[in-house]
Design a protein around this motif. Sequence first.
Motif, PDB file in Angstrom:
ATOM      1  N   UNK A 158       0.935  -0.778   0.034  1.00  0.00           N
ATOM      2  CA  UNK A 158       0.080  -0.042  -0.253  1.00  0.00           C
ATOM      3  C   UNK A 158       1.131   1.354  -0.139  1.00  0.00           C
ATOM      4  N   UNK A 159       0.273   2.112  -1.218  1.00  0.00           N
ATOM      5  CA  UNK A 159       1.238   3.554  -1.016  1.00  0.00           C
ATOM      6  C   UNK A 159       1.113   4.100   0.831  1.00  0.00           C
ATOM      7  N   UNK A 160       2.303   5.005   0.596  1.00  0.00           N
ATOM      8  CA  UNK A 160       2.877   5.628   2.404  1.00  0.00           C
ATOM      9  C   UNK A 160       1.130   7.325   1.874  1.00  0.00           C
ATOM     10  N   UNK A 161       0.701   7.405   3.540  1.00  0.00           N
ATOM     11  CA  UNK A 161      -0.130   8.583   3.548  1.00  0.00           C
ATOM     12  C   UNK A 161       0.559  10.172   3.085  1.00  0.00           C
ATOM     13  N   UNK A 162       0.106  11.139   2.060  1.00  0.00           N
ATOM     14  CA  UNK A 162       0.604  12.212   1.975  1.00  0.00           C
ATOM     15  C   UNK A 162       0.937  12.764   3.237  1.00  0.00           C
ATOM     16  N   UNK A 163       2.482  13.457   2.862  1.00  0.00           N
ATOM     17  CA  UNK A 163       2.247  14.386   4.347  1.00  0.00           C
ATOM     18  C   UNK A 163       1.689  15.627   3.561  1.00  0.00           C
ATOM     19  N   UNK A 164       0.923  16.111   2.865  1.00  0.00           N
ATOM     20  CA  UNK A 164       0.728  18.065   2.646  1.00  0.00           C
ATOM     21  C   UNK A 164      -0.309  16.572   1.679  1.00  0.00           C
ATOM     22  N   UNK A 165      -2.002  16.718   1.978  1.00  0.00           N
ATOM     23  CA  UNK A 165      -3.082  15.847   1.278  1.00  0.00           C
ATOM     24  C   UNK A 165      -4.073  16.772   0.767  1.00  0.00           C
ATOM     25  N   UNK A 166      -4.826  16.885  -0.456  1.00  0.00           N
ATOM     26  CA  UNK A 166      -5.104  17.067  -1.415  1.00  0.00           C
ATOM     27  C   UNK A 166      -6.745  17.950  -0.833  1.00  0.00           C
ATOM     28  N   UNK A 167      -6.914  18.926  -0.569  1.00  0.00           N
ATOM     29  CA  UNK A 167      -7.929  19.150  -0.218  1.00  0.00           C
ATOM     30  C   UNK A 167      -9.518  18.717  -0.589  1.00  0.00           C
ATOM     31  N   UNK A 207     -22.243  23.926   2.840  1.00  0.00           N
ATOM     32  CA  UNK A 207     -20.543  23.145   2.007  1.00  0.00           C
ATOM     33  C   UNK A 207     -20.188  22.626   3.490  1.00  0.00           C
ATOM     34  N   UNK A 208     -18.919  21.997   3.167  1.00  0.00           N
ATOM     35  CA  UNK A 208     -18.476  21.473   3.688  1.00  0.00           C
ATOM     36  C   UNK A 208     -16.735  20.546   2.981  1.00  0.00           C
ATOM     37  N   UNK A 209     -15.365  20.706   3.962  1.00  0.00           N
ATOM     38  CA  UNK A 209     -14.343  20.430   2.753  1.00  0.00           C
ATOM     39  C   UNK A 209     -13.450  19.618   4.158  1.00  0.00           C
ATOM     40  N   UNK A 210     -12.356  19.164   3.568  1.00  0.00           N
ATOM     41  CA  UNK A 210     -11.130  18.540   4.181  1.00  0.00           C
ATOM     42  C   UNK A 210     -10.006  18.762   3.717  1.00  0.00           C
ATOM     43  N   UNK A 211      -8.993  18.296   4.849  1.00  0.00           N
ATOM     44  CA  UNK A 211      -7.756  19.159   4.403  1.00  0.00           C
ATOM     45  C   UNK A 211      -7.141  20.530   3.747  1.00  0.00           C
ATOM     46  N   UNK A 212      -9.064  21.280   4.561  1.00  0.00           N
ATOM     47  CA  UNK A 212      -8.780  22.814   3.694  1.00  0.00           C
ATOM     48  C   UNK A 212      -8.656  23.587   5.730  1.00  0.00           C
ATOM     49  N   UNK A 213      -8.421  24.808   4.932  1.00  0.00           N
ATOM     50  CA  UNK A 213      -8.006  26.144   5.670  1.00  0.00           C
ATOM     51  C   UNK A 213      -8.910  27.217   5.760  1.00  0.00           C
ATOM     52  N   UNK A 214      -9.467  27.368   4.789  1.00  0.00           N
ATOM     53  CA  UNK A 214     -10.154  28.528   4.177  1.00  0.00           C
ATOM     54  C   UNK A 214     -10.854  28.154   3.011  1.00  0.00           C
ATOM     55  N   UNK A 215     -12.324  28.807   3.254  1.00  0.00           N
ATOM     56  CA  UNK A 215     -13.163  28.290   2.148  1.00  0.00           C
ATOM     57  C   UNK A 215     -13.597  29.817   1.910  1.00  0.00           C
ATOM     58  N   UNK A 216     -14.096  30.131   0.460  1.00  0.00           N
ATOM     59  CA  UNK A 216     -14.678  31.382  -0.366  1.00  0.00           C
ATOM     60  C   UNK A 216     -16.216  30.763  -0.841  1.00  0.00           C
ATOM     61  N   UNK A 217     -17.056  31.070  -0.964  1.00  0.00           N
ATOM     62  CA  UNK A 217     -18.217  31.160  -1.776  1.00  0.00           C
ATOM     63  C   UNK A 217     -18.649  32.329  -3.036  1.00  0.00           C
ATOM     64  N   UNK A 218     -18.899  31.887  -4.064  1.00  0.00           N
ATOM     65  CA  UNK A 218     -20.021  32.656  -5.343  1.00  0.00           C
ATOM     66  C   UNK A 218     -21.254  32.651  -4.953  1.00  0.00           C
ATOM     67  N   UNK A 219     -21.754  33.494  -4.788  1.00  0.00           N
ATOM     68  CA  UNK A 219     -23.034  34.226  -4.752  1.00  0.00           C
ATOM     69  C   UNK A 219     -23.790  34.440  -3.656  1.00  0.00           C
ATOM     70  N   UNK A 220     -22.324  34.059  -2.578  1.00  0.00           N
ATOM     71  CA  UNK A 220     -23.070  33.718  -0.825  1.00  0.00           C
ATOM     72  C   UNK A 220     -21.728  33.926  -0.425  1.00  0.00           C
ATOM     73  N   UNK A 221     -22.190  34.262   0.787  1.00  0.00           N
ATOM     74  CA  UNK A 221     -20.900  34.403   2.062  1.00  0.00           C
ATOM     75  C   UNK A 221     -20.432  33.707   2.859  1.00  0.00           C
ATOM     76  N   UNK A 246      -5.904  24.319   1.455  1.00  0.00           N
ATOM     77  CA  UNK A 246      -5.408  23.929   2.395  1.00  0.00           C
ATOM     78  C   UNK A 246      -3.595  24.100   1.707  1.00  0.00           C
ATOM     79  N   UNK A 247      -2.954  23.217   2.548  1.00  0.00           N
ATOM     80  CA  UNK A 247      -1.329  22.953   2.256  1.00  0.00           C
ATOM     81  C   UNK A 247      -1.203  22.032   1.345  1.00  0.00           C
ATOM     82  N   UNK A 248      -2.178  21.485   1.094  1.00  0.00           N
ATOM     83  CA  UNK A 248      -2.362  20.461  -0.068  1.00  0.00           C
ATOM     84  C   UNK A 248      -2.586  20.671  -0.783  1.00  0.00           C
TER      85      UNK A 248
END
Length: 644
Positions: free
Chosen positions: A469-478, A496-510, A533-535
């Motif tokens: 199996x591959x090793x887990x990534x150090x900076x995973x993709x959001x 809305x929801x997210x993973x591996x993210x540090x900030x989210x912005x909306x289009x048409x809403x805040x 996010x970092x990844x």
Amino acid sequence: MKITPRQFLVQNRFLAMAIFVTVVAFSSIVFLNVGNVHAQSCGDYIQGGGGTCTDLDPSRQDPAQVAFTANPSSIQSGASSLLSWGSDNSSSYYPYDTCTIDHGVGAFANSGSVSVSPAQTTTYNIFCRHTVQYSTPCGNTNCFTYGYIDSSAATTVSVTQNPSLLVSCSVTPASINTNNSATWAVSASGGTGSYTYAWSGTDGLSGTSASVSKLYTAAGAKSGTVTVTSVGGQSLNTIQPTQDHPGLLGYATDIVAMFLHPVNIAHAMMIACDGGGFAFFIGNGGGCDAGVGGDGPSATTVSCTNTITVNSPLQPDLTPLSLTPHTVVAGQSSVFTATLANTGTAATPNFSSTVYVCATSDAACLGNSLARAQSVWDKLLAYVHAQIAHAATSMKITLTGAAIGAGSTGPQSGSYTFASPGTYQMRLCADLPNNQVTESDENNNCGNWEVLAVCPSGNTIDGSGNCVAPPPPSNPQPTCSLTATPSNSVPSTLTWSSTNATTCTGGGFSAGNATGGSVTAGTPGTYTLSCTGSGGSCSTSADISGGVCTGTPTITIAAAPGRVRVGQTSTISWTATNVPGASPTCTVSGPGVSQSIPAGGTPTCAIPNGSASPTINTQSTYTITCAGISKSVTVNVIPKFIEF
């Protein structure tokens, strides 16, 4: 078993001879009492005793010489000639009582014929005897006088020897493959020209004709032998039948007559017959029973042997040697390589093979013919089983490659992508299911079942064939998601929801930079979400359609003009408002018109006004349908009048 007096005397020949001698002796004693019987010379031809010779009948002549002929006088070896004899039996001649032919031919009556088959040129001699009786004064009584006269003749049967019996045999063709027939034939000449045949040989060869056919199913050197017999042989004699007396009483009468008439002693004959028998008769009749002529040729036999070679046909024979790899990764195209051996005696054409694959948990697949034990019956029905299994197995890998020479090995390869990881069983079957190669053994084309491991997607395979199996990534993709509930009307809730993210912005809403949350949207449209996010980053969107109209729709359709001549146009126009539904749509149809019209905006629930101008060739009806409600208009055609 009933026996005649003659058969009794023949079967008891020594007793008969003793009786004969006794009778002769006794009658001599009786005749001595009657008159003086003594031997004396009575001329050149008549010999006997008693009286004088002057009382002979001068009118009687000497007997004619016996006529003795052979027909034909020249024969081929194995053929027959008819010996015939006789004399003039008129009152002027003495008839013969009995005749005997040498070379073992036998004794017979005074005339007749017999067939002989001498093996070589032979001169036959015949000896015939005639007995006579007469009376002459002897003092005060008459004496009976008797005697005999002999005559002989000879004839020659010339025999030309048959040529030697020559035999040759052949087999055609001289070499064949198994499950083919060969013809064995023999040619004979010489001998008597008449032949019989007896065949024998390997694998049960047999027959009695000059040519026989034999089917050979086993390979090897085969021999065949034919024995030819040139038919010759000895012929049964054809002679005059013996004279029969009316039973034992008749024989007794003859014996008493000998006592009363001494001259009858000369008429009592006992002659040797061919084969150790004899004939006993009184008077001028009688003779031997039919027998075999002497010196007959025997059959000639010659044998001939030949051989034929029966070969196994030159055919290839394919067997699997190896199949790789035994570990692959799901979702990746994997190349499978097989090594096949051709242990036959001929090269193969180009052909394909199949790798059959069953999941270890797939009982139906593993229960088909390919998974059965290799019993005798399974091997006999291997090809049939393979066809059934091919249809029953869902995962099949086709391998192709070049032709393989006799006694050589060759590779085949093919690719396959497994959708799901797991443990499988795989089996290589050469030249299946198409059976493109005709083989000497069609029952050894499939190898054994082998384990195949399919690793999860993203895995690698180490040097030992294990999944890694591959090793887990150090900076995973959001990752991010956005939904609208409900999506076909307003107001609607955006979540809305997210993973591996540090900030989210909306289009048409805040979104307020939050990585998750929800807000209320009051306007239909498309809304977007972007997160970082970092990844890396991700983005997604959600759509909200207009509101749902209610009530009864207002629909119109009209035609102008409503009556036209053939080939003219009419304008069809329509309107629709308050059409119910989340995304209302109306359809307009008729000759030359077919349209589907969505609502023009929200919240009007109306479709745009529209029109079409079709050419009218016949009476035509046009219909508009919205939300299951329809309206129609008809355009009529003005008839054309023709003056006359």
